[in-house]
Design a protein around this motif. Structure first.
Motif, mmCIF file in Angstrom:
data_model
loop_
_atom_site.group_PDB
_atom_site.id
_atom_site.type_symbol
_atom_site.label_atom_id
_atom_site.label_comp_id
_atom_site.label_asym_id
_atom_site.label_seq_id
_atom_site.Cartn_x
_atom_site.Cartn_y
_atom_site.Cartn_z
ATOM 1 N N GLN A 127 0.831 -1.213 0.000
ATOM 2 C CA GLN A 127 0.000 0.000 0.000
ATOM 3 C C GLN A 127 0.864 1.260 0.000
ATOM 4 O OE1 GLN A 127 -3.414 -0.154 0.070
ATOM 5 N NE2 GLN A 127 -3.652 2.048 0.056
ATOM 6 N N ASP A 128 0.547 2.202 -0.828
ATOM 7 C CA ASP A 128 1.224 3.495 -0.988
ATOM 8 C C ASP A 128 2.618 3.398 -1.608
ATOM 9 O OD1 ASP A 128 -1.009 4.804 0.063
ATOM 10 O OD2 ASP A 128 -0.216 4.659 2.114
ATOM 11 N N MET A 129 3.123 2.213 -1.868
ATOM 12 C CA MET A 129 4.382 1.970 -2.583
ATOM 13 C C MET A 129 5.552 2.815 -2.076
ATOM 14 S SD MET A 129 2.715 1.827 -6.350
ATOM 15 C CE MET A 129 2.824 0.238 -7.128
ATOM 16 N N PRO A 130 5.882 2.740 -0.797
ATOM 17 C CA PRO A 130 6.973 3.581 -0.278
ATOM 18 C C PRO A 130 8.321 3.280 -0.933
ATOM 19 C CG PRO A 130 6.355 1.915 1.339
ATOM 20 C CD PRO A 130 5.331 1.855 0.236
ATOM 21 N N GLY A 131 8.568 2.033 -1.264
ATOM 22 C CA GLY A 131 9.834 1.677 -1.902
ATOM 23 C C GLY A 131 9.970 2.286 -3.283
ATOM 24 N N LEU A 132 8.883 2.308 -4.031
ATOM 25 C CA LEU A 132 8.915 2.905 -5.364
ATOM 26 C C LEU A 132 9.198 4.398 -5.268
ATOM 27 C CD1 LEU A 132 8.552 2.766 -8.417
ATOM 28 C CD2 LEU A 132 6.096 3.089 -8.045
ATOM 29 N N HIS A 133 8.529 5.081 -4.359
ATOM 30 C CA HIS A 133 8.755 6.524 -4.189
ATOM 31 C C HIS A 133 10.204 6.809 -3.787
ATOM 32 C CE1 HIS A 133 4.595 7.482 -4.877
ATOM 33 N NE2 HIS A 133 4.219 6.616 -3.939
ATOM 34 N N LEU A 134 10.750 5.973 -2.922
ATOM 35 C CA LEU A 134 12.145 6.142 -2.507
ATOM 36 C C LEU A 134 13.089 5.960 -3.695
ATOM 37 C CD1 LEU A 134 14.365 6.449 -0.334
ATOM 38 C CD2 LEU A 134 14.206 3.967 -0.010
ATOM 39 N N TYR A 137 12.894 8.864 -6.114
ATOM 40 C CA TYR A 137 13.581 10.030 -5.550
ATOM 41 C C TYR A 137 15.103 9.862 -5.689
ATOM 42 C CZ TYR A 137 15.421 13.350 -2.188
ATOM 43 O OH TYR A 137 16.144 14.350 -1.592
ATOM 44 N N GLN A 138 15.606 8.700 -5.323
ATOM 45 C CA GLN A 138 17.037 8.446 -5.420
ATOM 46 C C GLN A 138 17.521 8.548 -6.867
ATOM 47 O OE1 GLN A 138 16.944 4.564 -3.598
ATOM 48 N NE2 GLN A 138 17.676 5.338 -1.614
ATOM 49 N N PHE A 139 16.748 7.996 -7.775
ATOM 50 C CA PHE A 139 17.113 8.061 -9.192
ATOM 51 C C PHE A 139 17.175 9.510 -9.670
ATOM 52 C CE2 PHE A 139 15.778 8.301 -13.655
ATOM 53 C CZ PHE A 139 16.830 7.608 -14.246
ATOM 54 N N ASN A 160 9.260 14.023 -15.830
ATOM 55 C CA ASN A 160 9.609 13.557 -14.498
ATOM 56 C C ASN A 160 9.984 12.074 -14.572
ATOM 57 O OD1 ASN A 160 8.997 12.363 -11.798
ATOM 58 N ND2 ASN A 160 8.492 14.497 -11.327
ATOM 59 N N PRO A 161 10.951 11.612 -13.783
ATOM 60 C CA PRO A 161 11.313 10.192 -13.796
ATOM 61 C C PRO A 161 10.130 9.249 -13.547
ATOM 62 C CG PRO A 161 12.985 11.409 -12.630
ATOM 63 C CD PRO A 161 11.863 12.378 -12.929
ATOM 64 N N LYS A 162 9.098 9.726 -12.867
ATOM 65 C CA LYS A 162 7.921 8.874 -12.640
ATOM 66 C C LYS A 162 7.311 8.425 -13.961
ATOM 67 C CE LYS A 162 6.663 11.108 -8.338
ATOM 68 N NZ LYS A 162 5.779 12.064 -7.694
#
Length: 188
Positions: A127-134, A137-139, A160-162
């Motif tokens: 839920q909320d995909m915290p790893g993907l957001h991290l 951001y790092q990328f 945007n990288p997203k």
């Protein structure tokens, strides 16, 4: 001495056969309802997995040629049932496919569980995909630091990288890259 009257314990009470029969009927109905719901949920899950198996990669023809579709289906279904919080996320089949090229289903499932838990791949899908957001951001920070001209060019145009990197992370780079490169990424 006064002798108090105590109510009989439930084990001492005689149970009305009509009440017992009604309770058994209700319990059986609830079990049947639960089994029907579970069966419907499993059918829906299997339909979703089969639909996603049709997704094309640069190496999906190798999966078909090697007869790995059943193994892919089994591993994806097993993981979805194993981890309720993740379930079956779209894109997990792209992570499983390269594993099946080098190992049997059982080992691929165990390695998938290991990747999800020990290497935090699971954080990409919960839920909320915290790893993907991290990772995004790092990328973006790495792009800004290592390729500032490219970062500025993309940023000025609102790219945007997203928009392009999300599928890279969710599929461990397996979505658009050739099999040889994907296998190399998995070897690292």
């Amino acid at each position: 001495a006064t002798v108090g009257l105590a109510s009989p314990s439930p084990s001492q009470e005689q149970t009305d056969p009509m009440v017992a029969a009604r309770l058994q009927t209700q319990l059986a109905a609830e079990k049947a309802k639960k089994a029907k719901e579970d069966s419907a949920a499993l059918a829906k899950l299997e339909k979703m997995i089969k639909r996603d198996m049709g997704s094309r990669t640069s190496y999906s023809k190798y999966v078909a040629a090697a007869g790995l579709q059943d193994g892919l289906f089994h591993v994806c279904r097993a993981y979805a049932l194993f981890d309720d919080a993740v379930g079956y996320p779209q894109g997990i089949n792209f992570v499983v496919m390269p594993l099946l090229f080098t190992m049997p289903e059982e080992e691929a499932f165990c390695l998938l569980v290991r990747l999800m838990n020990k290497y935090q791949l699971r954080d990409l899908f919960i839920q909320d995909m915290p790893g993907l957001h991290l990772h995004l951001y790092q990328f973006e920070r790495l792009l800004e630091d290592l390729e500032p001209a490219l970062y500025c060019h993309l940023n000025r145009r609102g790219v945007n990288p997203k928009l392009y990197a999300t599928q890279w992370f969710l599929t461990l780079f397996a979505y658009r890259f050739p099999l040889q490169l994907v296998m190399r990424v998995f070897d690292l």
